[in-house]
Design a protein around this motif. Structure first.
Motif, PDB file in Angstrom:
ATOM      1  N   TYR A 511      35.369  38.114  42.569  1.00 57.06           N
ATOM      2  CA  TYR A 511      36.522  38.716  42.889  1.00 57.06           C
ATOM      3  C   TYR A 511      36.516  40.203  41.858  1.00 57.06           C
ATOM      4  O   TYR A 511      36.220  40.345  41.026  1.00 57.06           O
ATOM      5  N   ALA A 512      37.049  41.329  42.658  1.00 57.89           N
ATOM      6  CA  ALA A 512      37.121  42.507  41.910  1.00 57.89           C
ATOM      7  C   ALA A 512      38.269  42.700  41.286  1.00 57.89           C
ATOM      8  O   ALA A 512      39.412  42.251  41.782  1.00 57.89           O
ATOM      9  N   ARG A 513      38.407  43.202  40.099  1.00 55.60           N
ATOM     10  CA  ARG A 513      39.673  43.457  39.625  1.00 55.60           C
ATOM     11  C   ARG A 513      39.499  44.999  39.082  1.00 55.60           C
ATOM     12  O   ARG A 513      38.563  45.452  38.292  1.00 55.60           O
ATOM     13  N   VAL A 514      40.098  45.809  39.862  1.00 51.75           N
ATOM     14  CA  VAL A 514      40.157  47.409  39.646  1.00 51.75           C
ATOM     15  C   VAL A 514      41.105  47.783  38.648  1.00 51.75           C
ATOM     16  O   VAL A 514      42.296  47.530  38.738  1.00 51.75           O
ATOM     17  N   VAL A 515      40.662  48.282  37.776  1.00 49.95           N
ATOM     18  CA  VAL A 515      41.447  48.824  36.528  1.00 49.95           C
ATOM     19  C   VAL A 515      41.266  50.232  36.172  1.00 49.95           C
ATOM     20  O   VAL A 515      40.050  50.889  35.848  1.00 49.95           O
ATOM     21  N   MET A 516      42.242  50.878  36.346  1.00 49.66           N
ATOM     22  CA  MET A 516      42.082  52.429  36.137  1.00 49.66           C
ATOM     23  C   MET A 516      42.732  52.836  34.854  1.00 49.66           C
ATOM     24  O   MET A 516      42.529  54.249  34.661  1.00 49.66           O
ATOM     25  N   ASP A 517      43.274  52.157  34.135  1.00 51.79           N
ATOM     26  CA  ASP A 517      44.029  52.507  33.019  1.00 51.79           C
ATOM     27  C   ASP A 517      43.764  51.561  31.765  1.00 51.79           C
ATOM     28  O   ASP A 517      43.911  50.182  32.133  1.00 51.79           O
ATOM     29  N   ALA A 518      43.613  51.943  30.578  1.00 49.71           N
ATOM     30  CA  ALA A 518      43.229  50.863  29.693  1.00 49.71           C
ATOM     31  C   ALA A 518      44.589  50.032  29.433  1.00 49.71           C
ATOM     32  O   ALA A 518      44.374  48.956  28.953  1.00 49.71           O
ATOM     33  N   ASP A 519      45.710  50.552  29.659  1.00 44.81           N
ATOM     34  CA  ASP A 519      46.860  49.554  29.565  1.00 44.81           C
ATOM     35  C   ASP A 519      46.780  48.360  30.482  1.00 44.81           C
ATOM     36  O   ASP A 519      47.677  47.456  30.209  1.00 44.81           O
ATOM     37  N   ASP A 520      45.798  48.265  31.481  1.00 44.48           N
ATOM     38  CA  ASP A 520      46.102  47.352  32.660  1.00 44.48           C
ATOM     39  C   ASP A 520      44.926  46.333  32.425  1.00 44.48           C
ATOM     40  O   ASP A 520      44.723  45.373  33.030  1.00 44.48           O
ATOM     41  N   ILE A 521      44.127  46.442  31.301  1.00 45.75           N
ATOM     42  CA  ILE A 521      43.148  45.562  31.283  1.00 45.75           C
ATOM     43  C   ILE A 521      43.507  44.205  30.728  1.00 45.75           C
ATOM     44  O   ILE A 521      42.915  43.106  31.023  1.00 45.75           O
ATOM     45  N   GLY A 522      44.915  43.758  30.512  1.00 42.53           N
ATOM     46  CA  GLY A 522      45.437  42.578  30.245  1.00 42.53           C
ATOM     47  C   GLY A 522      45.402  41.707  31.581  1.00 42.53           C
ATOM     48  O   GLY A 522      45.627  40.594  31.695  1.00 42.53           O
ATOM     49  N   GLN A 523      45.291  42.651  32.730  1.00 44.78           N
ATOM     50  CA  GLN A 523      45.451  41.846  33.852  1.00 44.78           C
ATOM     51  C   GLN A 523      44.263  41.135  34.484  1.00 44.78           C
ATOM     52  O   GLN A 523      44.060  40.439  35.370  1.00 44.78           O
ATOM     53  N   VAL A 524      43.033  41.610  33.653  1.00 46.21           N
ATOM     54  CA  VAL A 524      41.931  40.904  34.204  1.00 46.21           C
ATOM     55  C   VAL A 524      41.811  39.508  33.737  1.00 46.21           C
ATOM     56  O   VAL A 524      42.318  38.954  32.783  1.00 46.21           O
ATOM     57  N   GLN A 525      41.389  38.640  34.843  1.00 40.80           N
ATOM     58  CA  GLN A 525      41.529  37.144  34.854  1.00 40.80           C
ATOM     59  C   GLN A 525      39.710  36.691  34.579  1.00 40.80           C
ATOM     60  O   GLN A 525      38.917  37.360  34.907  1.00 40.80           O
ATOM     61  N   GLN A 526      39.978  35.400  34.321  1.00 47.57           N
ATOM     62  CA  GLN A 526      38.368  34.948  33.889  1.00 47.57           C
ATOM     63  C   GLN A 526      37.691  34.858  35.107  1.00 47.57           C
ATOM     64  O   GLN A 526      38.095  34.482  36.154  1.00 47.57           O
ATOM     65  N   GLY A 527      36.489  35.313  35.294  1.00 48.35           N
ATOM     66  CA  GLY A 527      35.569  35.195  36.111  1.00 48.35           C
ATOM     67  C   GLY A 527      35.531  36.274  36.980  1.00 48.35           C
ATOM     68  O   GLY A 527      34.886  36.490  37.983  1.00 48.35           O
ATOM     69  N   GLU A 528      36.597  37.588  36.937  1.00 44.08           N
ATOM     70  CA  GLU A 528      36.409  38.390  37.763  1.00 44.08           C
ATOM     71  C   GLU A 528      35.394  39.626  37.557  1.00 44.08           C
ATOM     72  O   GLU A 528      34.770  39.310  36.392  1.00 44.08           O
ATOM     73  N   ILE A 529      35.277  40.548  38.446  1.00 41.50           N
ATOM     74  CA  ILE A 529      34.173  41.563  38.158  1.00 41.50           C
ATOM     75  C   ILE A 529      35.092  42.681  37.997  1.00 41.50           C
ATOM     76  O   ILE A 529      35.846  43.236  38.873  1.00 41.50           O
ATOM     77  N   LEU A 530      34.796  43.547  36.862  1.00 41.03           N
ATOM     78  CA  LEU A 530      35.645  44.718  36.493  1.00 41.03           C
ATOM     79  C   LEU A 530      35.140  45.858  37.444  1.00 41.03           C
ATOM     80  O   LEU A 530      33.878  46.116  37.235  1.00 41.03           O
ATOM     81  N   VAL A 531      35.839  46.692  37.895  1.00 42.06           N
ATOM     82  CA  VAL A 531      35.569  47.731  38.581  1.00 42.06           C
ATOM     83  C   VAL A 531      36.635  49.149  38.084  1.00 42.06           C
ATOM     84  O   VAL A 531      37.861  48.729  38.044  1.00 42.06           O
ATOM     85  N   ALA A 532      36.032  49.805  37.298  1.00 43.70           N
ATOM     86  CA  ALA A 532      36.896  50.964  36.574  1.00 43.70           C
ATOM     87  C   ALA A 532      36.119  52.296  36.939  1.00 43.70           C
ATOM     88  O   ALA A 532      34.969  52.394  37.076  1.00 43.70           O
ATOM     89  N   PRO A 533      36.888  53.397  36.676  1.00 42.72           N
ATOM     90  CA  PRO A 533      36.352  54.690  36.597  1.00 42.72           C
ATOM     91  C   PRO A 533      35.116  54.918  35.499  1.00 42.72           C
ATOM     92  O   PRO A 533      34.217  55.327  35.554  1.00 42.72           O
ATOM     93  N   VAL A 534      35.495  54.318  34.316  1.00 40.24           N
ATOM     94  CA  VAL A 534      34.922  54.170  33.047  1.00 40.24           C
ATOM     95  C   VAL A 534      35.315  53.198  32.192  1.00 40.24           C
ATOM     96  O   VAL A 534      36.427  52.916  32.465  1.00 40.24           O
ATOM     97  N   THR A 535      34.670  52.376  31.567  1.00 41.22           N
ATOM     98  CA  THR A 535      35.075  51.366  30.644  1.00 41.22           C
ATOM     99  C   THR A 535      34.898  52.128  29.081  1.00 41.22           C
ATOM    100  O   THR A 535      34.074  52.989  28.918  1.00 41.22           O
ATOM    101  N   ALA A 536      35.593  51.611  28.207  1.00 45.14           N
ATOM    102  CA  ALA A 536      35.695  51.942  26.795  1.00 45.14           C
ATOM    103  C   ALA A 536      34.953  51.047  25.964  1.00 45.14           C
ATOM    104  O   ALA A 536      35.064  49.697  26.486  1.00 45.14           O
ATOM    105  N   PRO A 537      34.084  51.249  24.955  1.00 46.90           N
ATOM    106  CA  PRO A 537      33.686  50.095  24.032  1.00 46.90           C
ATOM    107  C   PRO A 537      34.776  49.164  23.395  1.00 46.90           C
ATOM    108  O   PRO A 537      34.278  48.035  23.207  1.00 46.90           O
ATOM    109  N   SER A 538      36.023  49.708  23.502  1.00 43.64           N
ATOM    110  CA  SER A 538      36.930  48.872  22.731  1.00 43.64           C
ATOM    111  C   SER A 538      37.651  47.748  23.903  1.00 43.64           C
ATOM    112  O   SER A 538      38.391  46.996  23.551  1.00 43.64           O
ATOM    113  N   TRP A 539      37.013  47.729  24.946  1.00 45.30           N
ATOM    114  CA  TRP A 539      37.423  46.776  25.999  1.00 45.30           C
ATOM    115  C   TRP A 539      36.616  45.502  25.597  1.00 45.30           C
ATOM    116  O   TRP A 539      36.435  44.385  26.549  1.00 45.30           O
ATOM    117  N   GLY A 540      35.943  45.576  24.640  1.00 47.61           N
ATOM    118  CA  GLY A 540      35.056  44.308  24.191  1.00 47.61           C
ATOM    119  C   GLY A 540      35.776  42.844  24.454  1.00 47.61           C
ATOM    120  O   GLY A 540      35.137  42.080  25.071  1.00 47.61           O
TER     121      GLY A 540
END
Length: 619
Positions: A511-540
């Motif tokens: 399942y997709a998890r669209v993250v448009m802003d770094a403040d929203d990365i806490g919404q990502v759930q286990q086993g999802e596929i991250l979709v974003a304009p760009v990721t930051a290295p700090s999203w480790g």
């Protein structure tokens, strides 16, 4: 050939009229240069600058792109690449690589060889020297303070003949803050471009001796190296392991309440042992942002302890469920060695020796391609923005603007004028002009920035060349001939799937998890596929939870690509429009080997949908 719109053809969002005046003149397209600037192909660097600039924030783009260019054009004398021209248009950064005229290339080759030879032959000692001078800059920057001048010059200053009123410190420290930030940005590119050069040399050699080798296989041959950029995340994992060992899990139920969480841990048996490790981890590894360091609003761990505590709580939960939270280093190294050995077997002894030497050099230089991020984008810029906020608050206390961080709506040169206005009024005993001048200006600029944010940037401007050949543009940004043609074709075929760069191998569905802003990365759930304009290295901390990553922009050496390979996750970068085409909860198949993303007719996840508008659209 199809073309992208010219800068003048893009509509100005309602309410953003006059936007050009909020940025320095040299950063915007000029009417008197229209013919020349319309001839150039410009691409939007939303990988590093995904949101609209406030005026003060352009400093990051100016220092970064200028210093990148100087190392190509003036330090290393790269034969075929100079710097990158850049403009801000409608609030976003556009770039245009500057080639070296063919007739000038031969004269640059011996200079280039001598200069990079010096670095590669003395890599370890020069890199150690780099760490020293970068840290010295950081410590000096941290020591800068911004305080109001005293109402009365101390009597001791009179007795000592100081002859100054203390206000000069504000000017000196502001100038020094800017100088030190610029200094570390110059250091930033000293080794970064060399890291790319070493990898590009190995890449080109592999393409020559193995004409059909996939780009991914070349990248895998340098993976599994130790990187300091992963150290902040590793510290959190170790703290989670320690918490489980000490049976402290129950105290991490509300990490957003930092004071209560730490107090409960302190009162628990073994809690002080954990707190000691927590304190040790912070310096320097909590000088880390969930953003990318280029914006004044980026949140740093050391200033927002609820962020690392939240990541630790999640790691604890996953450990209690029996999950593996560490990067699969053994598997990464084994895969690397397997692929290296298979290609070595195809070569004769002499060619194999060259192959080994070039691969070893690339592997040595490769970690710096990511490590520099911690020292510059995170640590340097973390201190920088903290000092900027302190100065901005001082201005707010003097009535120059209503909000503590409103200084971000001034350019850095305007800030210096405002500083003199402030100390001038203080020195002569009169009212400063700023409190009646700046509030209206700031209010107007806030409205313009807000209006600019309502429109997404065009991916590129003007007519593209027949082929994109500049290596850094391809490797870092993923701006390829194919990508440009996909942008021009539009989203006609995007409903069923997207094509991008095959950045990290493997195929998964989820399942997709669209993250448009770094403040929203806490919404990502286990086993999802991250979709974003760009990721930051700090999203480790979320890369251990996701199945794959899909981004709008980025090449084989982009942060998203490198981090996914180090976590053994499939990744497709440079899709152009994944974050606006895919919706949270849709079921995807990501093929990181082929560079494709399919939107399947499979089930839609109700759990993945948190926004009511999104839920209505996908359920």
């Amino acid at each position: 050939m199809k073309s992208f719109p010219k800068p003048s053809e893009l509509p100005v969002p309602a309410g953003a009229e006059g936007w050009e005046k909020i940025y320095p003149y040299y950063l915007v397209f000029q009417d008197k240069l229209k013919a020349e600037e319309d001839e150039k192909f410009w691409f939007c660097d939303s990988q590093h600058w995904p949101t609209v600039f406030k005026p003060f924030e352009t400093i990051g783009a100016e220092f970064a792109v200028k210093c990148l260019g100087q190392y190509n054009a003036r330090h290393l004398m790269i034969p075929t690449a100079q710097g990158i021209d850049y403009r801000i248009h409608l609030g976003y950064l556009y770039m245009s690589p500057i080639p070296v005229p063919e007739e000038d290339i031969p004269a640059r080759v011996p200079e280039f060889e001598a200069r990079i030879g010096h670095y590669f032959q003395n890599w370890e000692s020069l890199l150690a020297q780099w760490h020293t001078k970068v840290k010295d800059t950081l410590y000096e920057m941290e020591a800068l303070e911004f305080e109001h001048a005293p109402d009365i010059v101390p009597m001791q200053d009179i007795l000592d003949g100081v002859g100054k009123d203390g206000s000069e410190k504000l000017l000196e420290n502001y100038d020094r803050l800017i100088q030190l930030a610029y200094q570390n940005w110059q250091y930033h590119f000293e080794f970064l471009n060399l890291g790319y050069i070493a990898y590009l040399d190995f890449f080109n050699f592999c393409k020559e001796v193995f004409p059909n080798i996939p780009d991914q296989n070349i990248a895998v041959m340098v993976q599994g190296e130790d990187m300091e950029l992963f150290r902040p995340d590793d510290e959190l994992k170790q703290l989670a392991v320690k918490a489980v060992e000490l049976n402290l899990q129950k105290h991490f139920t509300d990490p957003d309440n930092v004071e209560a969480t730490l107090a409960a841990i302190a009162a628990a048996e073994g809690g002080q042992e954990w707190l000691d490790q927590w304190e040790q981890a912070q310096d320097p590894w909590f000088n880390f942002t969930i953003g990318n360091g280029f914006y004044g609003h980026d949140k740093y761990w050391r200033d927002h302890l609820e962020i690392p505590l939240g990541f630790i709580a999640d790691y604890i939960h996953r450990l209690d469920q029996g999950q593996q939270i560490l990067r699969p280093m053994a598997e990464l190294v084994a895969e690397r060695e397997r692929i290296v050995a298979e290609y070595q077997e195809l070569l004769d002894a002499d060619t194999a020796a060259v192959f080994d030497a070039k691969r070893a050099l690339a592997a040595t230089a490769y970690p710096y391609v990511e490590n520099h991020n911690f020292y510059i984008e995170h640590w340097t810029m973390g201190i920088f923005w903290r000092k900027v906020r302190a100065l901005s608050k001082l201005f707010a206390e003097a009535g120059f603007w209503p909000e503590d961080d409103d200084m971000l709506y001034l350019s850095r040169n305007e800030v210096r004028d405002a500083l003199f206005d402030l100390i001038n009024g203080h020195g002569i005993g009169a009212k400063a002009i700023g409190p009646v001048y700046w509030p209206d200006v700031v209010a107007e600029r806030k409205e313009i920035v807000t209006a600019l944010k309502q429109a997404r940037p065009a991916p590129a401007l003007n007519t593209p060349p027949e082929a994109i050949t500049e290596p850094f543009t391809r490797m870092l940004w993923g701006i390829t001939t194919e990508q440009v043609q996909q942008w021009l074709a539009g989203d006609d075929d995007a409903e069923s799937g997207l094509k991008g760069m095959a950045a990290s191998p493997g195929t998964v569905e989820g399942y997709a998890r669209v993250v448009m802003d770094a403040d929203d990365i806490g919404q990502v759930q286990q086993g999802e596929i991250l979709v974003a304009p760009v990721t930051a290295p700090s999203w480790g901390p979320i890369f251990g939870k996701i199945k794959a990553a899909v981004t709008d922009i980025g090449g084989m050496m982009s942060h998203a690509a490198i981090v996914c390979r180090e976590y053994a996750l499939p990744a497709v970068t440079g899709t152009g429009s994944a974050s606006t085409t895919i919706q949270t909860g849709q079921y995807l198949r990501v093929n990181g080997t082929a560079g494709t993303v399919e939107i399947l007719d499979g089930p839609t996840s109700e759990d993945a949908v948190t926004d009511p508008a999104v839920a209505e659209a996908v359920l």
